[in-house]
Structures are given as structure tokens and as C-alpha cells.
Design a protein around this motif. Structure first.
Motif, short mmCIF file in Angstrom:
data_model
loop_
_atom_site.label_atom_id
_atom_site.label_comp_id
_atom_site.label_asym_id
_atom_site.label_seq_id
_atom_site.Cartn_x
_atom_site.Cartn_y
_atom_site.Cartn_z
N ALA B 158 0.85 -1.19 0.00
CA ALA B 158 0.00 0.00 0.00
C ALA B 158 0.88 1.24 0.00
O ALA B 158 1.84 1.30 0.74
CB ALA B 158 -0.88 0.00 1.25
N ALA B 159 0.60 2.18 -0.81
CA ALA B 159 1.24 3.51 -0.83
C ALA B 159 2.66 3.54 -1.38
O ALA B 159 3.06 4.49 -2.02
CB ALA B 159 1.21 4.17 0.53
N SER B 160 3.45 2.48 -1.14
CA SER B 160 4.87 2.56 -1.53
C SER B 160 5.10 2.41 -3.03
O SER B 160 6.01 3.02 -3.58
CB SER B 160 5.67 1.46 -0.83
OG SER B 160 5.41 1.49 0.54
N LEU B 161 4.29 1.58 -3.66
CA LEU B 161 4.56 1.27 -5.07
C LEU B 161 4.23 2.46 -5.97
O LEU B 161 3.45 3.34 -5.59
CB LEU B 161 3.75 0.03 -5.48
CG LEU B 161 4.07 -1.22 -4.67
CD1 LEU B 161 3.13 -2.35 -5.03
CD2 LEU B 161 5.51 -1.65 -4.90
N ASN B 162 4.82 2.43 -7.14
CA ASN B 162 4.65 3.56 -8.05
C ASN B 162 3.29 3.49 -8.75
O ASN B 162 3.06 2.63 -9.60
CB ASN B 162 5.78 3.54 -9.09
CG ASN B 162 5.73 4.74 -10.00
OD1 ASN B 162 4.99 5.69 -9.72
ND2 ASN B 162 6.50 4.71 -11.06
N THR B 163 2.41 4.42 -8.40
CA THR B 163 1.07 4.40 -9.00
C THR B 163 1.06 5.06 -10.38
O THR B 163 0.05 5.08 -11.05
CB THR B 163 0.06 5.13 -8.11
OG1 THR B 163 0.56 6.45 -7.87
CG2 THR B 163 -0.13 4.43 -6.78
N LEU B 164 2.21 5.63 -10.76
CA LEU B 164 2.27 6.30 -12.07
C LEU B 164 3.15 5.53 -13.05
O LEU B 164 3.66 6.08 -14.01
CB LEU B 164 2.82 7.73 -11.89
CG LEU B 164 2.00 8.65 -10.99
CD1 LEU B 164 2.70 9.99 -10.81
CD2 LEU B 164 0.61 8.88 -11.59
N VAL B 165 3.32 4.23 -12.77
CA VAL B 165 4.25 3.43 -13.59
C VAL B 165 3.85 3.45 -15.07
O VAL B 165 4.71 3.43 -15.95
CB VAL B 165 4.36 1.99 -13.04
CG1 VAL B 165 3.04 1.26 -13.08
CG2 VAL B 165 5.43 1.20 -13.78
N SER B 168 4.99 6.74 -17.03
CA SER B 168 6.43 7.00 -17.06
C SER B 168 6.86 8.08 -16.08
O SER B 168 7.74 8.88 -16.36
CB SER B 168 6.89 7.40 -18.47
OG SER B 168 6.57 6.38 -19.35
N ARG B 169 6.17 8.13 -14.96
CA ARG B 169 6.57 9.06 -13.89
C ARG B 169 6.59 8.28 -12.58
O ARG B 169 6.22 7.11 -12.54
CB ARG B 169 5.59 10.22 -13.80
CG ARG B 169 5.75 11.22 -14.94
CD ARG B 169 4.91 12.45 -14.70
NE ARG B 169 3.50 12.19 -14.90
CZ ARG B 169 2.53 12.63 -14.09
NH1 ARG B 169 2.83 13.30 -13.01
NH2 ARG B 169 1.26 12.37 -14.35
N LYS B 170 7.00 8.97 -11.51
CA LYS B 170 7.00 8.30 -10.20
C LYS B 170 6.05 9.01 -9.27
O LYS B 170 6.07 10.24 -9.19
CB LYS B 170 8.41 8.37 -9.59
CG LYS B 170 9.31 7.28 -10.08
CD LYS B 170 10.58 7.27 -9.25
CE LYS B 170 11.51 6.20 -9.75
NZ LYS B 170 12.70 6.10 -8.95
N SER B 171 5.24 8.24 -8.54
CA SER B 171 4.38 8.87 -7.54
C SER B 171 5.27 9.35 -6.39
O SER B 171 6.35 8.82 -6.14
CB SER B 171 3.31 7.90 -7.06
OG SER B 171 3.83 6.64 -6.80
#
Lengths: 379, 616
Positions: B158-165, B168-171
Motif C-alpha cells: 500500500a502507498a509505496s509502489l509507483n502508482t504512475l508506472v 512514465s513518472r514516479k508517484s
């Protein structure tokens, strides 16, 4: 001879090896006389040595430090070493801290005695820092040799004794030693603060105008003095609203505020500090009596108090209400040791444009000790 | 005494010997394999996987203590972005690991002064400002330049992974976690979760896929997925709401009985959780209905029909942790609870402020939506009433809502009121969880997971759409450009299978043998099928599949369909097994005269298998 090694992965100690730090502590706990001659020391290890001597009631101790006379000594380490020397001198411990002057001494020797009898001697790669590992040397691998043979221990003591002769070394308070200023890291990566190179600082210094103000820092004379304990740079100790230790309130006297050219009320200007930082400042408060860092009161605090902490004269305090011993309180004595009791604010002929396009004046702000001639900035 | 010994001693002194043994086992398994061999040059990611509410915090602390003994100087424990949970964690750290320098989010000076002289634990919320602040602190002190950082990310999916994968950006949180890692010379990033779906579906290239995964079994007395959703037997505690006339009334009666039984047997608390939709209006509606049922019970407390209903519930319940009291005793206490209004009804949602003290003792009925999710623990929870199914359910989120899992439940008093459809979903999730656990325990590197169609493993925004693909069961897959490592080996392997037989039932191991002699371009990832079959073998080592062997096939290379109509039909008639058809070509029609073997594979139907393509 046995080896004493560091105990760090992937080279952990194996039986029957022993870690230097463990052997040192055991030997110290069973001795009453300790002789040390090393190249380098750290602040933390000096404090640890003080604690060990006190805890194990060691009656006689001498620490001879070998590498700083020619190289210069980090100011925080110097102040801590002087404090340790003074503490021993003012107690019934026969103790001293000495500085080798005749040459650079790079050896690392430790001898331990009990009731006049030698019990252990160490020759090693470990400087004194190895008795209190911290961030900088946690993963530094060292190896030493230890002997418990009396003749060999005496041989080591012989060298230490010669180093203690006046033609080799002197007590630390008797020597004029070049101090290396440590960088005040408290402003690194702080919002609204920029690092400035020394060349840039010099460029601004070359553009000084005649408009300059010497602003004294108002502090209690010592820890027992109740006056001024909760104001100015010690405002976090005031009653009422809780403030973090870094927050300061520089109150400027009327006699200075009334001088021609003093910054106008709430007109931001940029300051470039003598140790290479840049941030916005303004004057505000009732009758324009306060000099504040504009975006965050802690910036000015991190600059002033960070300097004193880097010099090893005060400790930063996490919870002010828990600091009942006032370890974070700045006094006249603190500033005396530091070598500076005021800030100097000098206008330059230059201006700078800030993010919103406004052009503002650039001033120089100085709080480095006055004895600039024999100090160097450690970068 | 080492840090680990000291921590285990603390637990043993509290009377929890079993927990201490379980932690010691985790340490014995993880430390020599992964920590003692750490290079101190790299940034490594590991996964500590344990069931929901099965005591992960204790295991985490055990590893922190053991790693301190190995010389790791700094630990950052990340919690979800919730003040109460962060404070709860730091309180536990302060109580359990007293020899450490412990830093709360605002304790930068404590961190600074300590200068790593004592091993340091920093407890932080996964909040952008907090992480940015500590990234700066780690940079400004410079302490981490030559030192190893050990990050323990609780609820790492939860929360740690990149939700904008996929953009091509990083959350932001993902970015700052990366930045914090980069402050140190080297690091171990230990992800901890009970629902690792999203983590296992990360690509290696993302830097968030674990290099090692360790599963720790829950201790004795834990009630988890296999208790509530068993694969091979009738669930003991489940009541299907579809077939019940008034399920809420039945649930209230069950709660009254369990509460009374527990409270008069010396228990402190008995909770009942109602988990309807996320809408607050629905919560209010349920609150009113619960009040109405309680009112009904109060008014009918002396009615023989009501007493009979209580009696039936009493007879069914077989408490194991508590002494079974007489019905008269239990009934008298239910009467007291009702008449004195001692059953508390609490609504937990965005517009209400319920604190944990309110459901720590007595008899409580809690109604809520998303606030009942991840991290929140309800003590003495014995009755659960489910109504909700998301339109697009996600396995990990649903599982995190399984607040009934835990240690302090009495299995003889547990009652789960649930619809059959939702029960099936939970059972499917449990089956996949068990499959993941088997794969981890068997040391498989490429862990595969599968779900029925319509159930997603996790939220889609953390999965790299270009790399994570779905392989549907029931669909025939074959390679466009196949090749064989050695045709001779395959000839020999398939020699005993005659063309005249319609099909053979064979071990899945043989299918792997056949497949690994074949190669293909990326349109047909042989490696993915091998991993999926391996995951089936992890669940059941004697699994069988259907093998069709055909020779002298004159099919053109690159044709739109490979199977003959007969073989297609034959394969389609098998729904619950892997069907592997291998055709040996004549070598004509584009095969350059080579008598290649070409595979066609169909996985069991109505299931979607997830595959992460890490080939490049």
C-alpha cells in the motif's frame, strides 16, 4: 601476541579473536592507570574516555594526541578535548590531554596498569575513535596487536613516556593550535536556504559598503544566571508557547535600530553569510526590534546555533522541555569559548532578483570567530 | 546479551513463549540466508510475508534486533499514513526495543546527536512531507554515506509502489522512498505484508520486486483463511445470508450469545463487525436496523419463541477458550446487556470519530466501510456481517478487509454472515494465497498467481501494463515462431506416446520437460507457462494434465490456427486440467524441412494467470 580486530560484516571476528572495543573496555574496567598515545581522536571518543575514567574510577590517565599540531584540529574536537582536560584538572583524577608538537605522531599505543603493575598493552591501527564507534567509523576495519607480557607493555609505555616529555608535547591548554572550522551541516538541504561558494562570498565581501551594524547576542552569563534565560537566541527556554530549540529571536537595541541605513521595517533583503549560506532576512516586530530569517525563524537559529554546535560548544536539543540541565542553553561562557559575541550585518553595493522578480539588497552577515587568522574552513 | 536475546527475553517475560519461538525461527531462516550474506555494496529488496493479523510486527522487531547484532546501524520502519497507527508502532518500538535510539518523525536532533552510536530506529508514516524531511536529514547528516540502511516497510503493497508506472513518472511517496534508499551506501528494503499480490507483480526493473521472499507461518490459535474459507470441508462458522430469512437478526442474536458467554467467563470484550457499502447513508441505515433488532430483542426477551432462538444459538456454539456456562447464566446476562443498554453501536466512517478505546471492552457492534481496512485491529471479534462486493473486486483489498483473522478469537463462537457469491470470492482468494505460500515455501523464484475472471489481484495503477500480462485459462496458446533446442531429445521424450491414442494423462512434470526443449519469440513465453505449471505443482506435487501427441502434421508456419478441429474439440472437452498438444511438423510449408515439435497449451478454464515479463 594476539590480534584485536573490528567486528563488521563480512569480516566478523572468529574465536578466539576479540573485538578491540571489548578488550579495551575490559582492560579499562580492571585498571587504575591508563596511558594512551594516538594520532587522532573524535568528539564522541573523548566523551567516552571521560565516562570510562569516571565509571571505573581510574586514578591516573594521560591522552597524548599526535597529528593535529601541524594539520590543525577540528574545532569541535578541540573544545571537547579542552573540556576533558579541564575536567580532569579540576577533579582528583591525575589526568591530562597533551598535544604532540615536535613532529606528527601517527602511532596508536594503549597501556593499562593496576596498582603499578602492567596488565595490558595494545599497538594498533585503532585511533581513539575506536572506543566509541559512530557513523563515520562504524564500517572502518582495524586490526591491533595486544600483549599481556609485562616487558612488552613497559616497552610501549617507554615510548608514551618519551612522547609526554615537554620537548615532544604540551598540555592542550598551553598550546596555540590551528583550528579547522567544521561545516555547519544544519542548513544543508533546508528549504529557503542556498549554499554559496567561498569565491562568491569573497565577491560579495569585496562589495561592502560603509553601512554596518554590530548586533550583540544577549545571553545569560552562565548556567546559573536566571537573566535572559528565555529570550533572544535562547527563546525556546521561555515559558508560554512551545518553540523548537532551533527557533531564535534576535532583539536589536534601539541605539542600533536608530542608526542611519538600518534595514526598513518588513522589507526583505538577502544575506550572504561568512560561512557560505544565503537566505532572506527582514526586520519586524514591535518598533522594528527583531531581526528574523524571513521564511522560517529556524533558519537564523540553524545558522547561529548550528555554528556553536559544530564547534562542539553546545548540543542540539530535541525536546526543550526535557533539557532540565540546560545543555542547549547558550551563555556568555559559551560565546567566550567560541570567540564571538555579536553578529555583524553589513550592506553590500549589490542587489539580487528573487523568484517573484523583485530586486532586493544583498547584505553580509557574519558570525565566525574574530580570530580568523589561524582558523581554516574545513569543507 | 545481544539485541535479539534481549528482545526475545522481553517477550518471554510477558508470557508469550510461542511468539518468541516463532520469531526465533524466522530469524534463523532469514538471517543466515539473506542478512549475513549481504554484500554491503548493493540495494536489495526482500519480502516478509505473513497472514493478515498474524503477528508481523513481532517478526519485524525480531529481524531488526538480529540485524543490529550484525552491525546494521539504522532502521526505518514505515507505517501507513495514519497518525494513530504510526504512534501505535512507535509505542511498541519504545516498549519492546529499549536499547535502541528511537526517533519519532520530529526527532531529528535525537538522530543527529546519537550519530549511530546506538542502533537507531526511525518510525515514519508514508507521507510525502515526512519522507521528504527525513530524506533531507539523512543527506545533511551524511551518516549514511558509508553505512547500511535497513528499511522495513509495513504494508509495503500500500502507498509505496509507483502508482504512475504507466505514465512514465514516479508517484511522490515512491520517489522519496527511492531517494531515502539512495542516501545510504547500501540498503536492505524489507517489504512486509499479508497481501503481496501487487509486490509480486512488480517487474525486477522497477526495483520493487523482492529478491527474496520469506513466509512465516502463524502460531497456534490463529484463525485465518483456511479456518473461514476451507478448501476441502464445510466452513464451521459461516452462515449464508442468501438463504436466511432475516440474517441481521440472526447475527445480532449470535453476537448477544457470544458477548454474554465471553463476558461472564472472564473475557473483556466481544465485537461484532458489520461491513456494508462505503456509503455513509448505508451505514446509518444499518445503524437504524441494528437498533431496531436490539429493540426487538429487548421487547421480546421473555417471549418463549425468542428464548428458543437464543437456546438454539447457545446449543450450536462450543466455546473452546472460555468455560461454557449454563444457558440460564448466558440468558440472564443477555437480558442484563439488553435492558441496561450495554450493547454499544458504533459507526466508523469519515464523519464519525470512534477511538479504539470504545471497542476495547464490553459488547460492541461496529458498522463501517473503508475505515475497517488495513491495519485496524478489532479485539475479540466474533461476529462478522458482510454485505458488500465491489463491482471490480481486488483480491488484496478484499483480504485486507478480513478483519476476522487473528489470535484472540474463539473458533467455537465465531460466526461469519456472508452471501454465497462473496464467500466464493473469498475462497478463491484464499486458494491463491495458499498457492503463493506453497510456491514461496518451495523456494520458487517466479511466483505465479491466478484468479477467477472478474477478480483482479490488485489495483491496476501499480502494475506495468507493458510488462504484466494475463494468460486466460480455457484459451489455446501457441507460438508464432517456435523452435526446438534439440529435436532428437523431444523425439526421444515423446517416443512412447502413440499418435493413435486420443490423449494421455501425464504428470505436469513431464509437460515441463517437454516445454523446456522448446523456444519461442516473446509472443509465446514458454518460461511463463513453465512457471505457471510449477506453481500448480507447488500446490499439488502429483498434479496431472492431458497430453495430445500428433506427428506428420502439414500445418503452414504462421497460420492463424494450429489445432485440427478434432484436437480442438478434444482439448475443449477438458476444462479443469492443463492440456498440452504437441504437433510434429512434416517440415514443409515454411519449416525449412525441419520436423519441429510445436506446442499448443490450454490452462484450466475460467481462471486468469498473471505473468510478469522480466525478459529484458
Amino acid at each position: 601476541m594476539r590480534l584485536l580486530c573490528s567486528d563488521i560484516l563480512p569480516l566478523r571476528i572468529e574465536d578466539p579473536q576479540k573485538a578491540f572495543i571489548d578488550y579495551f573496555n575490559e582492560a579499562a574496567s580492571s585498571c587504575d592507570h591508563l596511558e594512551i598515545a594516538v594520532g587522532y581522536v573524535s568528539k564522541a571518543s573523548l566523551k567516552e574516555l571521560g565516562r570510562i575514567v569516571e565509571e571505573y574510577r581510574i586514578k591516573k590517565v594521560c591522552l597524548t594526541i599526535g597529528m593535529y599540531f601541524l594539520e590543525g584540529m577540528p574545532e569541535g574536537t578541540y573544545h571537547t578535548a579542552v573540556s576533558l582536560h579541564e575536567a580532569w584538572q579540576n577533579s582528583d583524577i591525575d589526568g591530562e590531554v597533551r598535544i604532540v608538537r615536535a613532529f606528527s605522531y601517527h602511532g596508536k599505543l594503549y597501556t593499562f596498569y593496576k596498582e603499578g603493575q602492567p596488565i595490558a598493552g595494545i599497538i594498533g591501527s585503532q585511533n581513539l575513535g575506536a572506543i566509541k564507534l559512530e557513523a563515520s567509523n562504524l564500517r572502518q576495519y582495524e586490526v591491533a596487536a595486544v600483549t599481556e607480557v609485562p616487558e612488552e607493555i613497559e616497552e610501549l609505555t617507554g615510548i608514551i613516556s618519551k612522547l609526554k616529555r615537554p620537548n615532544c608535547s604540551v598540555p592542550i591548554q598551553d598550546v596555540h593550535i590551528k583550528l579547522l572550522r567544521e561545516v555547519n551541516r544544519e542548513l544543508v538541504d533546508q528549504e529557503f536556504v542556498t549554499r554559496v561558494s567561498s569565491d562568491e562570498v569573497t565577491a560579495y565581501q569585496n562589495q561592502k559598503t560603509d553601512i554596518s551594524f554590530e548586533i550583540p547576542l544577549k545571553v545569560p552569563s552562565n548556567h546559573d544566571d536566571p537573566q535572559m534565560r528565555g529570550s533572544n537566541i535562547n527563546v525556546c527556554y521561555a515559558r508560554g508557547r512551545k518553540r523548537v530549540w532551533w527557533e531564535v529571536e534576535i532583539v536589536v537595541g534601539k541605539e542600533i535600530r536608530d542608526l542611519p541605513g538600518y534595514p526598513e521595517y518588513q522589507v526583505p533583503f538577502m544575506v550572504v553569510t561568512d560561512d557560505g549560506w544565503k537566505f532572506q532576512v527582514w526586520t519586524c516586530g514591535q518598533n522594528n526590534k527583531n531581526l528574523y530569517s524571513k521564511d522560517d525563524l529556524k533558519i537564523m537559529g540553524r545558522w547561529i546555533k548550528g555554528r556553536l554546535a559544530a564547534a562542539g560548544l553546545i548540543e542540539s536539543i530535541n525536546q526543550v522541555e526535557a533539557d532540565t540541565l540546560f545543555e542547549g542553553l547558550i551563555t556568555e561562557e559559551t560565546l567566550e569559548k567560541y570567540g564571538r559575541k555579536s553578529l555583524t550585518l553589513t550592506k553590500t553595493a549589490l542587489t539580487t532578483t528573487i523568484d517573484n522578480g523583485t530586486e532586493i539588497d544583498v547584505w553580509l552577515l557574519s558570525f565566525l570567530p574574530h580570530t580568523n587568522d589561524d582558523r581554516e574552513l574545513l569543507l | 546479551m545481544s539485541y535479539l536475546e534481549s528482545y526475545l527475553q522481553t517477550i518471554i517475560e510477558r508470557g508469550n513463549v510461542q511468539l518468541a519461538e516463532s520469531i526465533q525461527k524466522t530469524v534463523n531462516d532469514v538471517v543466515p540466508a539473506y542478512l549475513e550474506n549481504f554484500s554491503f555494496c548493493d540495494h536489495e529488496v526482500g519480502l516478509l510475508f505473513g497472514n493478515v493479523q498474524s503477528g508481523k510486527t513481532g517478526q519485524m522487531f525480531g529481524l531488526v534486533a538480529a540485524a543490529s547484532d550484525l552491525g546494521f546501524p539504522v532502521f526505518i520502519i514505515l507505517t501507513t499514513d495514519n497518525v494513530l497507527l504510526q504512534q501505535q508502532t512507535i509505542h511498541r518500538v519504545r516498549t519492546d526495543l529499549q536499547q535502541f535510539c528511537i526517533c519519532d518523525e520530529y526527532d531529528s536532533e535525537t538522530f543527529n546527536r546519537n550519530s549511530l552510536m546506538k542502533p537507531t530506529i526511525i518510525v515514519l508514516k508514508k507521507n510525502v512531507n515526512t519522507l521528504r524531511q527525513w530524506s533531507n536529514i539523512l543527506a545533511s547528516t551524511g551518516f549514511m554515506k558509508g553505512n547500511a540502511l535497513f528499511i522495513i516497510d509495513d504494508e509495503a503493497d500500500a502507498a509505496s509502489l509507483n502508482t504512475l508506472v504507466n505514465k512514465s513518472r514516479k508517484s511522490s511517496i515512491n520517489k522519496y522512498l527511492d531517494e531515502i534508499k539512495s542516501r545510504a551506501a547500501c540498503s536492505i528494503y524489507l517489504q512486509v505484508t499479508g497481501t503481496p499480490q501487487a509486490i509480486l507483480l512488480q517487474t525486477m526493473a522497477s526495483g520493487w520486486h523482492p529478491y527474496f521472499t520469506y513466509y512465516f507461518r502463524p502460531g497456534r490459535g490463529y484463525l485465518g483463511g483456511d479456518f473461514f474459507f476451507p478448501q476441502y470441508e464445510e466452513p464451521r462458522s459461516v452462515v449464508f445470508t442468501d438463504t436466511s430469512e432475516n440474517p441481521l437478526k440472526a447475527a445480532v442474536i449470535s453476537h448477544l450469545m457470544a458477548s454474554s458467554q465471553i463476558l461472564i467467563s472472564g473475557g473483556k470484550v466481544c465485537n461484532f463487525l458489520i461491513h456494508p457499502s462505503v456509503r455513509q447513508a448505508v451505514h446509518t441505515q444499518f445503524q437504524n436496523e441494528v437498533y431496531r433488532e436490539l429493540q426487538f430483542c429487548t421487547e421480546n426477551i421473555d417471549d418463549p419463541a425468542f428464548i428458543l432462538a437464543l437456546r438454539q444459538e447457545f446449543d450450536r456454539a462450543q466455546p473452546e477458550k472460555y468455560e461454557r456456562k449454563s444457558f440460564e447464566n448466558v440468558y440472564a446476562n443477555i437480558k442484563r446487556l439488553l435492558i441496561n443498554h450495554q450493547v454499544n453501536v458504533l459507526v466508523m466512517n469519515g464523519s464519525s470519530t470512534v477511538t479504539s478505546e470504545q471497542y476495547e471492552s464490553g459488547s460492541n457492534i461496529i458498522i463501517g466501510g473503508n475505515t475497517l481496512g488495513r491495519g485496524v485491529t478489532f479485539p475479540g471479534l466474533h461476529t462478522i456481517f458482510y454485505t458488500r462486493t465491489a463491482k471490480k473486486p481486488q483480491a488484496d483489498t478484499m483480504w485486507q478487509h478480513s478483519r476476522m483473522f487473528g489470535y484472540d478469537r474463539d473458533q467455537g463462537l465465531m460466526r461469519v454472515f456472508i452471501g454465497q457469491e462473496l464467500y466464493k470470492l473469498f475462497s478463491d482468494i484464499n486458494a491463491t494465497n495458499n498457492s503463493i505460500i506453497s510456491q514461496v515455501e518451495r523456494g520458487l523464484k517466479h511466483i505465479k498467481m491466478f484468479y477467477p475472471e472478474g477478480l483482479n489481484p490488485t489495483r491496476k495503477n501499480v502494475l506495468d501494463h507493458k510488462k504484466v500480462s494475463m494468460i486466460s485459462g480455457g484459451t489455446n496458446y501457441y507460438p508464432f515462431t517456435p523452435d526446438n533446442n534439440t529435436i532428437e531429445d523431444l523425439n526421444q521424450l515423446l517416443q512412447r506416446f502413440d499418435d493413435t491414442e486420443d490423449y494421455y494423462q501425464v504428470s505436469l512434470r513431464l509437460m515441463i520437460e517437454i516445454l523446456i526443449h522448446m523456444t519461442s519469440e516473446s509472443d509465446f513465453r514458454i518460461h511463463a507457462f513453465v512457471s505457471i505449471i510449477n506453481s500448480m505443482l507447488a500446490d499439488n506435487p502429483t498434479s496431472q494434465g492431458i497430453l495430445l501427441v500428433r506427428r506428420n502434421r502439414n500445418v503452414a508456419k504462421g497460420t492463424g490456427a494450429m489445432l485440427s478441429s478434432n484436437d480442438w474439440q478434444l482439448g475443449a472437452s477438458v476444462q479443469d486440467k492443463v492440456v498440452l498438444t504437441v504437433y510434429q511438423m512434416t517440415g514443409e510449408k515454411g519449416w525449412n524441412g525441419r520436423k519441429l515439435w510445436v506446442p499448443n497449451i490450454k490452462l484450466p478454464s475460467d481462471v486468469v494467470y498473471y505473468d510478469v515479463n522480466d525478459d529484458d
